[in-house]
Write an enzyme that holds these catalytic residues in place. Structure first.
Site, PDB file in Angstrom:
ATOM      1  CE1 TYR A  78      12.200  31.600   4.848  1.00  0.00           C
ATOM      2  CE2 TYR A  78      12.317  29.214   4.552  1.00  0.00           C
ATOM      3  CZ  TYR A  78      12.107  30.481   4.028  1.00  0.00           C
ATOM      4  OH  TYR A  78      11.804  30.634   2.709  1.00  0.00           O
ATOM      5  CE  LYS A 107      -0.414  -0.324   5.055  1.00  0.00           C
ATOM      6  NZ  LYS A 107      -1.286  -0.790   6.154  1.00  0.00           N
TER       7      LYS A 107
HETATM    8  C1  PLP Z   1      -0.596  -1.723   6.915  1.00  0.00           C
HETATM    9  C2  PLP Z   1      -1.205  -2.997   7.331  1.00  0.00           C
HETATM   10  C3  PLP Z   1      -0.451  -4.177   7.407  1.00  0.00           C
HETATM   11  C4  PLP Z   1       1.060  -4.170   7.300  1.00  0.00           C
HETATM   12  O1  PLP Z   1       1.573  -3.679   8.515  1.00  0.00           O
HETATM   13  P1  PLP Z   1       3.137  -3.520   8.824  1.00  0.00           P
HETATM   14  O2  PLP Z   1       3.173  -3.059  10.236  1.00  0.00           O
HETATM   15  O3  PLP Z   1       3.645  -2.512   7.872  1.00  0.00           O
HETATM   16  O4  PLP Z   1       3.761  -4.853   8.635  1.00  0.00           O
HETATM   17  C5  PLP Z   1      -1.110  -5.361   7.646  1.00  0.00           C
HETATM   18  N1  PLP Z   1      -2.446  -5.381   7.825  1.00  0.00           N
HETATM   19  C6  PLP Z   1      -3.209  -4.279   7.797  1.00  0.00           C
HETATM   20  C7  PLP Z   1      -4.675  -4.376   8.020  1.00  0.00           C
HETATM   21  C8  PLP Z   1      -2.619  -3.043   7.571  1.00  0.00           C
HETATM   22  O5  PLP Z   1      -3.364  -1.933   7.564  1.00  0.00           O
END
Ligand code: PLP
Length: 385
Positions: A279, A55
């Site tokens: 800044y 993702k």
């Molecule tokens: C993002 C996510 C994962 C992966 O999690 P990590 O901590 O990056 O291994 C697995 N399951 C769900 C539902 C998630 O949202």
């Protein structure tokens, strides 16, 4: 993919092989390390099935590059968060392998059922409402349709809460037309092994499973894999550990580093008290100093919270970030680096073997996930395989 990585020359020159002179920053992503991390997670998961979560564009590293590498390493289930992400990836995954299950974690978007079915996407059904919509759609199409079912075992985010699980137990016909390919649940505290929530969620999941037809169960994210076999079930869903972030924050990192980040030094100037840098004039020289201005800023995911507290590496020296990180620039105090080794066109290392993503995240007051997914689009990307 044919360009070589920037050198580790202690005095890196402007001309790095394969890197165009115009590149202001270089993000090197080691696909072989990602594949190795997949194999290490599979071994920690006792060789059971391990999916890959890609993702948010493969945690910022490029889903189009990392997903094929993970499929080559053996992944047969791929998870993304959003329908659009899945639609973009589907043709590429089909070219990699004829039978990749592609799951959409954020679930079924009402009204978009045909987008899932027509592209062989598997919605993760997160509520009775989504189950009802998918079942109705299956009946309309007169075809059994596969999907994952997400049980909320205690994170109170997505997934069927206990009352909906109870209704499903009482009325199993609600699943008519749905072929559950996977039953999943998600841990809230997997990165803190001693947290009592872990055992609570395990017990809640085990009990909820009795309400559903048998299907492979997926409970573990990256950190969950390291909670041990009691938590394993059938399919793991790691994301961040594949990309080198430590899934066991209280112990040494069992993963191989994946990311290297370099940004070009644009100017080096001598200053003296009472001059200030950047800044807000938040950094004031207390004596003669040399400041290198470097071409990366918060628009590149070099978070503003690193201002005056982070470090980078120049020619083998650890140097502090001084003053505020701005949109396109950051400043390093390079007083301790021999002048001939810190010149315009040389590279500052922001993430390297000395300072990994977790270390940079700690300096920014955040987690490795946020560092990776914030990496901007302006870096010249080099993929090693
Ligand atoms: C993002 C996510 C994962 C992966 O999690 P990590 O901590 O990056 O291994 C697995 N399951 C769900 C539902 C998630 O949202």
């Amino acid at each position: 993919m044919t360009t070589s990585p920037p050198t580790t020359d202690p005095a890196p020159s402007a001309a790095l092989s394969g890197i165009p002179a115009r590149a202001a920053g270089v993000l090197t992503i080691d696909l072989a390390a990602i594949a190795e991390n997949y194999r290490r997670l599979k071994s920690a998961f006792q060789q059971r099935a391990v999916a890959a979560v890609v993702k948010a564009d493969g945690y910022g590293l490029g889903a189009e590059q990392v997903a094929p590498a993970l499929i080559k390493a053996g992944a047969r289930s791929i998870f993304v968060a959003q329908l659009d992400e899945a639609l973009k990836l589907r043709p590429l995954l089909d070219r990699c392998h004829p039978a990749i299950s592609l799951y959409v974690l954020n679930g079924l978007m009402p009204g978009a059922e045909a987008d899932y079915a027509d592209n062989t996407l598997l919605p993760v059904l997160n509520s009775l409402g989504e189950i009802e919509a998918w079942s109705r759609f299956a009946r309309q199409r007169e075809k059994a349709l596969p999907a994952a079912i997400h049980l909320d075992s205690g994170i109170c985010r997505l997934g069927l809460p206990p009352d909906e699980v109870a209704r499903l137990r009482a009325e199993p016909a609600r699943l008519e037309g749905i072929v559950p390919t996977c039953i999943l649940s998600h841990l809230a505290c997997a990165d803190v092994p001693a947290h009592p929530k872990n055992a609570e969620q395990l017990a809640a999941l085990t009990s909820a499973l009795t309400a559903l037809p048998r299907a492979p169960v997926s409970f573990c994210n990256s950190s969950g894999i390291f909670l041990g076999p009691d938590y394993h079930f059938d399919l793991a869903r790691p994301g961040v550990a594949l990309y080198g972030v430590n899934p066991t924050p209280d112990a040494a990192n069992p993963m191989r580093p994946v990311v290297r980040l370099q940004a070009k030094i644009l100017q080096v100037r001598a200053i003296d008290a009472p001059q200030t840098v950047g800044y807000g004039a938040t950094h004031r020289a207390t004596g003669p100093a040399r400041i290198a201005t470097v071409a990366a800023g918060y628009a590149d995911g070099y978070l503003r919270s690193i201002s005056s507290r982070g470090h980078a590496w120049v020619a083998g020296h650890r140097v502090p970030v001084v003053g505020r990180v701005s949109m396109d620039l950051l400043a390093l105090d390079v007083t301790g680096v021999p002048p001939e080794k810190v010149q315009p066109g040389h590279w500052a290392e922001l993430v390297n073997a000395e300072q990994d993503v977790d270390a940079l995240a700690a300096e920014a007051g955040t987690i490795g996930y946020e560092i990776l997914t914030s990496l901007g689009a302006r870096y010249h990307r080099v993929y090693l395989d």
